[in-house]
Design an enzyme around this catalytic site. Structure first.
Site, PDB file in Angstrom:
ATOM      1  N   LYS A  95       0.843  -1.209   0.000  1.00 19.74           N
ATOM      2  CA  LYS A  95       0.000   0.000   0.000  1.00 19.74           C
ATOM      3  C   LYS A  95       0.873   1.253   0.000  1.00 19.74           C
ATOM      4  O   LYS A  95       0.669   2.172  -0.763  1.00 19.74           O
ATOM      5  CB  LYS A  95      -0.925  -0.032   1.228  1.00 19.74           C
ATOM      6  CG  LYS A  95      -1.817   1.166   1.360  1.00 19.74           C
ATOM      7  CD  LYS A  95      -2.774   1.020   2.528  1.00 19.74           C
ATOM      8  CE  LYS A  95      -3.415   2.367   2.838  1.00 19.74           C
ATOM      9  NZ  LYS A  95      -4.348   2.308   3.960  1.00 19.74           N
ATOM     10  N   HIS A 140      -5.829 -32.791  18.716  1.00 20.34           N
ATOM     11  CA  HIS A 140      -4.682 -33.588  19.160  1.00 20.34           C
ATOM     12  C   HIS A 140      -3.510 -32.706  19.573  1.00 20.34           C
ATOM     13  O   HIS A 140      -2.393 -33.192  19.748  1.00 20.34           O
ATOM     14  CB  HIS A 140      -4.253 -34.536  18.041  1.00 20.34           C
ATOM     15  CG  HIS A 140      -5.325 -35.520  17.677  1.00 20.34           C
ATOM     16  ND1 HIS A 140      -5.448 -36.743  18.288  1.00 20.34           N
ATOM     17  CD2 HIS A 140      -6.353 -35.424  16.808  1.00 20.34           C
ATOM     18  CE1 HIS A 140      -6.499 -37.372  17.781  1.00 20.34           C
ATOM     19  NE2 HIS A 140      -7.073 -36.595  16.882  1.00 20.34           N
ATOM     20  N   LYS A 169       9.695  -1.026  14.469  1.00 21.25           N
ATOM     21  CA  LYS A 169      10.240  -0.770  13.124  1.00 21.25           C
ATOM     22  C   LYS A 169      11.306   0.312  13.187  1.00 21.25           C
ATOM     23  O   LYS A 169      12.378   0.184  12.595  1.00 21.25           O
ATOM     24  CB  LYS A 169       9.122  -0.264  12.202  1.00 21.25           C
ATOM     25  CG  LYS A 169       8.268  -1.318  11.551  1.00 21.25           C
ATOM     26  CD  LYS A 169       7.548  -0.670  10.357  1.00 21.25           C
ATOM     27  CE  LYS A 169       6.150  -1.171  10.173  1.00 21.25           C
ATOM     28  NZ  LYS A 169       5.376  -0.407   9.199  1.00 21.25           N
ATOM     29  N   GLU A 180      10.429  -4.903   4.389  1.00 19.58           N
ATOM     30  CA  GLU A 180      10.419  -6.316   4.003  1.00 19.58           C
ATOM     31  C   GLU A 180      10.121  -6.468   2.518  1.00 19.58           C
ATOM     32  O   GLU A 180      10.814  -7.173   1.780  1.00 19.58           O
ATOM     33  CB  GLU A 180       9.350  -7.088   4.791  1.00 19.58           C
ATOM     34  CG  GLU A 180       9.643  -7.259   6.267  1.00 19.58           C
ATOM     35  CD  GLU A 180       9.081  -6.137   7.114  1.00 19.58           C
ATOM     36  OE1 GLU A 180       8.883  -5.017   6.591  1.00 19.58           O
ATOM     37  OE2 GLU A 180       8.861  -6.378   8.318  1.00 19.58           O
ATOM     38  N   GLY A 225      -4.794  -1.871   5.172  1.00 16.77           N
ATOM     39  CA  GLY A 225      -4.023  -3.037   4.708  1.00 16.77           C
ATOM     40  C   GLY A 225      -4.687  -4.358   5.050  1.00 16.77           C
ATOM     41  O   GLY A 225      -4.827  -5.240   4.210  1.00 16.77           O
ATOM     42  N   ARG A 226      -5.149  -4.501   6.300  1.00 12.06           N
ATOM     43  CA  ARG A 226      -5.697  -5.799   6.732  1.00 12.06           C
ATOM     44  C   ARG A 226      -7.115  -6.046   6.223  1.00 12.06           C
ATOM     45  O   ARG A 226      -7.694  -7.079   6.486  1.00 12.06           O
ATOM     46  CB  ARG A 226      -5.629  -5.909   8.261  1.00 12.06           C
ATOM     47  CG  ARG A 226      -6.212  -4.743   9.016  1.00 12.06           C
ATOM     48  CD  ARG A 226      -5.779  -4.770  10.475  1.00 12.06           C
ATOM     49  NE  ARG A 226      -6.234  -3.603  11.219  1.00 12.06           N
ATOM     50  CZ  ARG A 226      -5.575  -2.454  11.306  1.00 12.06           C
ATOM     51  NH1 ARG A 226      -4.428  -2.315  10.671  1.00 12.06           N
ATOM     52  NH2 ARG A 226      -6.049  -1.449  12.010  1.00 12.06           N
ATOM     53  N   GLU A 248      -4.514  -6.332  15.246  1.00 11.94           N
ATOM     54  CA  GLU A 248      -3.967  -5.040  14.814  1.00 11.94           C
ATOM     55  C   GLU A 248      -5.056  -3.963  14.915  1.00 11.94           C
ATOM     56  O   GLU A 248      -4.769  -2.785  15.103  1.00 11.94           O
ATOM     57  CB  GLU A 248      -3.426  -5.142  13.373  1.00 11.94           C
ATOM     58  CG  GLU A 248      -2.427  -4.054  13.017  1.00 11.94           C
ATOM     59  CD  GLU A 248      -1.648  -4.323  11.736  1.00 11.94           C
ATOM     60  OE1 GLU A 248      -0.539  -4.892  11.811  1.00 11.94           O
ATOM     61  OE2 GLU A 248      -2.139  -3.961  10.648  1.00 11.94           O
TER      62      GLU A 248
HETATM   63  O1  F6P Z   1       2.163  -4.232  10.035  1.00  8.47           O
HETATM   64  C1  F6P Z   1       1.871  -2.918   9.740  1.00  8.47           C
HETATM   65  C2  F6P Z   1       1.353  -2.730   8.347  1.00  8.47           C
HETATM   66  O2  F6P Z   1       1.222  -1.361   8.141  1.00  8.47           O
HETATM   67  C3  F6P Z   1       0.041  -3.453   8.089  1.00  8.47           C
HETATM   68  O3  F6P Z   1      -1.060  -2.795   8.556  1.00  8.47           O
HETATM   69  C4  F6P Z   1       0.090  -3.596   6.603  1.00  8.47           C
HETATM   70  O4  F6P Z   1      -0.838  -4.546   6.181  1.00  8.47           O
HETATM   71  C5  F6P Z   1       1.521  -4.019   6.414  1.00  8.47           C
HETATM   72  O5  F6P Z   1       2.242  -3.244   7.364  1.00  8.47           O
HETATM   73  C6  F6P Z   1       2.088  -3.849   5.029  1.00  8.47           C
HETATM   74  O6  F6P Z   1       2.075  -2.512   4.574  1.00  8.47           O
HETATM   75  P1  F6P Z   1       2.236  -2.141   3.075  1.00  8.47           P
HETATM   76  O7  F6P Z   1       1.114  -2.748   2.304  1.00  8.47           O
HETATM   77  O8  F6P Z   1       2.200  -0.644   3.029  1.00  8.47           O
HETATM   78  O9  F6P Z   1       3.557  -2.680   2.585  1.00  8.47           O
END
Ligand code: F6P
Length: 548
Positions: A209, A386, A514, A215, A269-270, A355
Site C-alpha cells: 500500500k 490432538h 520498526k 520487508e 491493509g488488513r 492489529e
Molecule cells: O504491520 C503494519 C502494516 O502497516 C500493516 O497494517 C500492513 O498490512 C503491512 O504493514 C504492510 O504494509 P504495506 O502494504 O504498506 O507494505
C-alpha cells in the site's frame, strides 16, 4: 462526521449487564438448556447458507437483549452508517474506511471528499479482469515468448495474509498457475521460493500500500536482481507488476504505469484483499471466482447493515466477545475451522482482529480502564484436538471458541466428512456438558481397578464443561461463502471497536519496533556506529556481531 466517544463502562446498560452477569456467571450451560426448550431456536440465526448457533454460549435471551441495549446506547446504528457512507472514522489517520465499497455494485454511490468512489473501483476491477484473463489464457507472455506458469506475491501483513489465506482456502477452485507468497525479510524465505522458479515463466506481483515497507522492498529488490541475472532490464515490464497507492515510488522501482494496479488510502491493509491487493487471488482462481468472493462479502455487508441486531450475525458475535472479555474476563478466543482448507484462517484473523483492536487509548485519547482486544488463535480441527484442546477442555482458562464447519465437503468423500463433522459436533457438546464425577464413576463400573485406585484417578477424568462455543455451519466452502465469512469477521471487528471506544483502523503499535530496527540495522552494517542500549540488548548485539 466523527464517531462518538463514550466509555462503555459508564453507561446505564453496563451497570445492568454487571448485575445480570452476577446472576448468570455460575449457571451451567446444561441447566440453561434443561430449563428452556426454545433456547437452541431462539439463539440461532439462519441466514442464506449460514446457520449460526449461539446457544452454546453462557447467555440467555435476556443477555442478548441487554448487550443489544448497550450497542444502542453506544449508537452502533449511527456508527454503521458512518462506516458505510465514507465518514472519516479512521480519525487518527484522517481517512474513511471503505473496504465495503470495494464489493458494492456498480450502481452504488459512496462519496469521499465529494467524489463517488464506485466508478474508480470498477475501473480497477476491469483492469484486474483483463490482466487476469490474459495471464490465465496465456495471451500475456513472458519476455521470451513463454506463457506464465508461476505467480509470486511479494508483500507482508495485509498485503500478504489476505491473498495467501484466500488462495490457500480456495485452492480447490484454482487454475493451472502456481502461486507463491514471499513475505518475511528473512532472505531464506525468498530464496526457498525462487530456487525452483524459471524467471522466463514467472510473474511477480509486488503488493505494498505504502511502497515503503522494508520487508517488501528488500524482497522485491533481491528478486529483481536474481531475475536480471538471466533476463535483460526490458524484460521487467512483462514480469513485474505492482499494487500500491504510491504510484511515484512504484515507477521509481522501474515498473511502468500500465503495470500498476492502484489502490486508495481509504482501504486499510488488513482489509485490502477486496482491492487490487487481491490481484494474486484473481490470478490464482480466475476473475469470476474473485468476483464471487466479493459478491459474498457484499451480501454479508447488506445483512450487517439491515438485520436487527438480535438477528445480526456479526453484531451478536461481537457482543459475545465483549460479554466474555469484559464480564467473564476471558483473554482469548479460539477459531477452529473443521476444514483443512481454512488452515491459514486464524493467522489471517490475528492481524485483522489484533492489529485493529489491540488498543489501550480510547477515542478521546484517554487510557482505557477496561479490557479491549482479545488474543486470537486457532488451527483446523481435527488436528487441533490432538494439540491444544486439552487446555480448552480441562485448563483453568475460559476460551470462547468458534467452530466453523461445512455441510458438504468439496470432493464428496462421505466417510471422511462424517468422521470430520462428528468431531465438530462432539467437541461443542463435550465442551458444554463436560463429565461429572458420577459419570466418571459409572464408566469405571466393571473395571478391575480397586476402589481406592478409582477414587484416586476420578478427579483427573472429570470435565467441568460449561465451556462456551459458537457453531457456524455453512453449506459449502465456495468463493462466495468465504467472502461472507471474512466479511462477517470484519464487521465483528468494527462493532467491537465501536463498543470498546477505540479507533480500529490505525496501527501505530507496529511503528516503534520498526523505528528501532532501522537504527540497529545501521549498527549491524557499520562498525563505527554505536547507539546506547540496555545491557541485555548490548550483549546480544555484541554476541551476534562477534559470531556472524
Ligand atoms: O504491520 C503494519 C502494516 O502497516 C500493516 O497494517 C500492513 O498490512 C503491512 O504493514 C504492510 O504494509 P504495506 O502494504 O504498506 O507494505
Amino acid at each position: 462526521m466523527a464517531l462518538k466517544a463514550s466509555n462503555p463502562t459508564t453507561t446505564k446498560t453496563w451497570e445492568k449487564l454487571q448485575a445480570h452477569f452476577e446472576t448468570i456467571k455460575s449457571t451451567h450451560l446444561k441447566d440453561l438448556f434443561s430449563t428452556d426448550a426454545k433456547r437452541a431456536d431462539d439463539l440461532t440465526v439462519k441466514w442464506e447458507d449460514f446457520y449460526a448457533d449461539f446457544s452454546k454460549n453462557r447467555i440467555t435471551t435476556e443477555t442478548v437483549d441487554l448487550l443489544v441495549e448497550l450497542a444502542n446506547e453506544l449508537d452502533l446504528k449511527d456508527a454503521i452508517s458512518k462506516y458505510f457512507e465514507g465518514d472519516i472514522i479512521n480519525a487518527t489517520e484522517g481517512r474513511a474506511v471503505l473496504h465495503t465499497a470495494l464489493r458494492a455494485p456498480e450502481d452504488a454511490e459512496v462519496f469521499v471528499d465529494g467524489e463517488n468512489v464506485i466508478p474508480g473501483i470498477h475501473e480497477v476491477k476491469r483492469k484486474i479482469e483483463t490482466f487476469t484473463n490474459a495471464v490465465v489464457n496465456g495471451d500475456h507472455k513472458g519476455h521470451t515468448g513463454k506463457a506464465i506458469t508461476d505467480v509470486v506475491n511479494i508483500g507482508i501483513g495485509g498485503s500478504d495474509l489476505g491473498p495467501a489465506m484466500v488462495v490457500d482456502s480456495l485452492q480447490y477452485y484454482k487454475n493451472q498457475l502456481e502461486t507463491h507468497f514471499v513475505s518475511n525479510v528473512d532472505g531464506d524465505h525468498y530464496q526457498e521460493i525462487i530456487k525452483n522458479l524459471n524467471p522466463e515463466t514467472t510473474l511477480f506481483v509486488i503488493v505494498s500500500k505504502t511502497f515503503t515497507t522494508q520487508e517488501t522492498l528488500s524482497n522485491a529488490n533481491s528478486i529483481r536482481a536474481w531475475f536480471l541475472k538471466s533476463l535483460p532490464q526490458e524484460a521487467v515490464a512483462k514480469h513485474f507488476v505492482a499494487v500500491s497507492t504510491n504510484i511515484e515510488s512504484v515507477k521509481g522501482f522501474g515498473i511502468a504505469e500500465e503495470n500498476i494496479f492502484p489502490m486508495k488510502d481509504w482501504v486499510g491493509g488488513r482489509f485490502s484483499l477486496w482491492s487490487a491487493v487481491g490481484l494474486s487471488i484473481s490470478l490464482a482462481l480466475g476473475y469470476k471466482h474473485f468476483e464471487s468472493l466479493l459478491d459474498g462479502a457484499h451480501k454479508m455487508d447488506t445483512h450487517f447493515k439491515t438485520a436487527d441486531f438480535n438477528e445480526n450475525i456479526p453484531v451478536i458475535a461481537a457482543l459475545l466477545t465483549v460479554w466474555y472479555n469484559n464480564f467473564f474476563q476471558a483473554e482469548s478466543e479460539a477459531i477452529i475451522p473443521y476444514t483443512q482448507y481454512l488452515n491459514q484462517f486464524a493467522t489471517y484473523l490475528q492481524q485483522g482482529i489484533m492489529e485493529s483492536n489491540g488498543k489501550s487509548v480510547d477515542r478521546d485519547g484517554q487510557k482505557v480502564n477496561y479490557q479491549t482486544g482479545t488474543l486470537i488463535w486457532g488451527e483446523p480441527g481435527t488436528n487441533s484436538q490432538h494439540a491444544f484442546f486439552q487446555l480448552i477442555h480441562q485448563g483453568t482458562k475460559l476460551i470462547p471458541t468458534d467452530f466453523i464447519g461445512y455441510v458438504e465437503s468439496l470432493y464428496g468423500n462421505k466417510d471422511h466428512h462424517n468422521k470430520l463433522m462428528s468431531n465438530y459436533f462432539a467437541q461443542t457438546e463435550a465442551l458444554m456438558n463436560g463429565k461429572t464425577e458420577a459419570e466418571v464413576l459409572t464408566e469405571f463400573e466393571g473395571s478391575t481397578l480397586s476402589e481406592e485406585a478409582i477414587k484416586t484417578l476420578a478427579p483427573f477424568k472429570i470435565f467441568d464443561g460449561n465451556k462456551p462455543t459458537t457453531s457456524l455451519l455453512i453449506q459449502k466452502l465456495t468463493p462466495e461463502s468465504l467472502g461472507k465469512l471474512i466479511a462477517m469477521y470484519e464487521h465483528k471487528i468494527f462493532v467491537q471497536g465501536i463498543l470498546w471506544n477505540v479507533y480500529s483502523y490505525d496501527q501505530f503499535g507496529v511503528e516503534l519496533g520498526k523505528q528501532l530496527a532501522k537504527s540497529i540495522l545501521k549498527e549491524l552494517e557499520e562498525d563505527d556506529i554505536k547507539a546506547n542500549h540496555d545491557a541485555s540488548t548490548e550483549s546480544l548485539l555484541a554476541f551476534f556481531k562477534k559470531n556472524c
